[in-house]
Design an enzyme around this catalytic site. Structure first.
Site, PDB file in Angstrom:
ATOM      1  N   ARG A   1       0.790  -1.238   0.000  1.00  0.00           N
ATOM      2  CA  ARG A   1       0.000   0.000   0.000  1.00  0.00           C
ATOM      3  C   ARG A   1       0.818   1.282   0.000  1.00  0.00           C
ATOM      4  O   ARG A   1       0.263   2.368   0.105  1.00  0.00           O
ATOM      5  CB  ARG A   1      -0.989   0.035   1.174  1.00  0.00           C
ATOM      6  CG  ARG A   1      -1.962  -1.113   1.155  1.00  0.00           C
ATOM      7  CD  ARG A   1      -3.104  -0.984   2.128  1.00  0.00           C
ATOM      8  NE  ARG A   1      -2.692  -0.562   3.440  1.00  0.00           N
ATOM      9  CZ  ARG A   1      -3.447   0.181   4.245  1.00  0.00           C
ATOM     10  NH1 ARG A   1      -4.637   0.572   3.866  1.00  0.00           N
ATOM     11  NH2 ARG A   1      -3.020   0.523   5.436  1.00  0.00           N
ATOM     12  N   ASP A   2       2.146   1.203  -0.118  1.00  0.00           N
ATOM     13  CA  ASP A   2       2.963   2.424  -0.185  1.00  0.00           C
ATOM     14  C   ASP A   2       4.179   2.191  -1.083  1.00  0.00           C
ATOM     15  O   ASP A   2       5.288   2.584  -0.754  1.00  0.00           O
ATOM     16  CB  ASP A   2       3.397   2.846   1.216  1.00  0.00           C
ATOM     17  CG  ASP A   2       4.012   4.250   1.245  1.00  0.00           C
ATOM     18  OD1 ASP A   2       3.712   5.044   0.335  1.00  0.00           O
ATOM     19  OD2 ASP A   2       4.785   4.537   2.170  1.00  0.00           O
ATOM     20  N   LEU A   3       3.956   1.532  -2.217  1.00  0.00           N
ATOM     21  CA  LEU A   3       5.061   1.288  -3.141  1.00  0.00           C
ATOM     22  C   LEU A   3       5.344   2.562  -3.923  1.00  0.00           C
ATOM     23  O   LEU A   3       4.538   3.009  -4.731  1.00  0.00           O
ATOM     24  CB  LEU A   3       4.724   0.150  -4.101  1.00  0.00           C
ATOM     25  CG  LEU A   3       4.717  -1.228  -3.467  1.00  0.00           C
ATOM     26  CD1 LEU A   3       4.153  -2.255  -4.439  1.00  0.00           C
ATOM     27  CD2 LEU A   3       6.109  -1.620  -3.040  1.00  0.00           C
TER      28      LEU A   3
END
Length: 72
Positions: free
Chosen positions: A7-9
């Site tokens: 969820r934070d690539l």
């Protein structure tokens, strides 16, 4: 394959070894998934790399990480 949605690539969360192997870091927003069922959580991560369904607060699956990989 490990059962997580990152969820934070972002480009800042992908490091390269001297051999050119990518390593994913910063799992602060990651969640464990028990199935392929859609998830509906508050938006997480940087909006520039975030899949639209997360931004629009819709349910989502691990495919949101595939979107972010494409942006990276």
């Amino acid at each position: 394959s490990k059962g997580y949605i990152h969820r934070d690539l972002t480009s800042e969360n992908v490091l390269l070894t001297q051999e050119g192997v990518a390593k994913i870091i910063d799992f602060g927003f990651a969640i464990r998934v028990e199935s392929s069922q859609p998830h509906h959580l508050r938006p997480a991560g940087n909006a520039r790399w975030r899949a639209p369904e997360i931004t629009m607060k819709q349910s989502y699956t691990p495919a949101v990480d595939v979107y972010s990989f494409g942006v990276v």
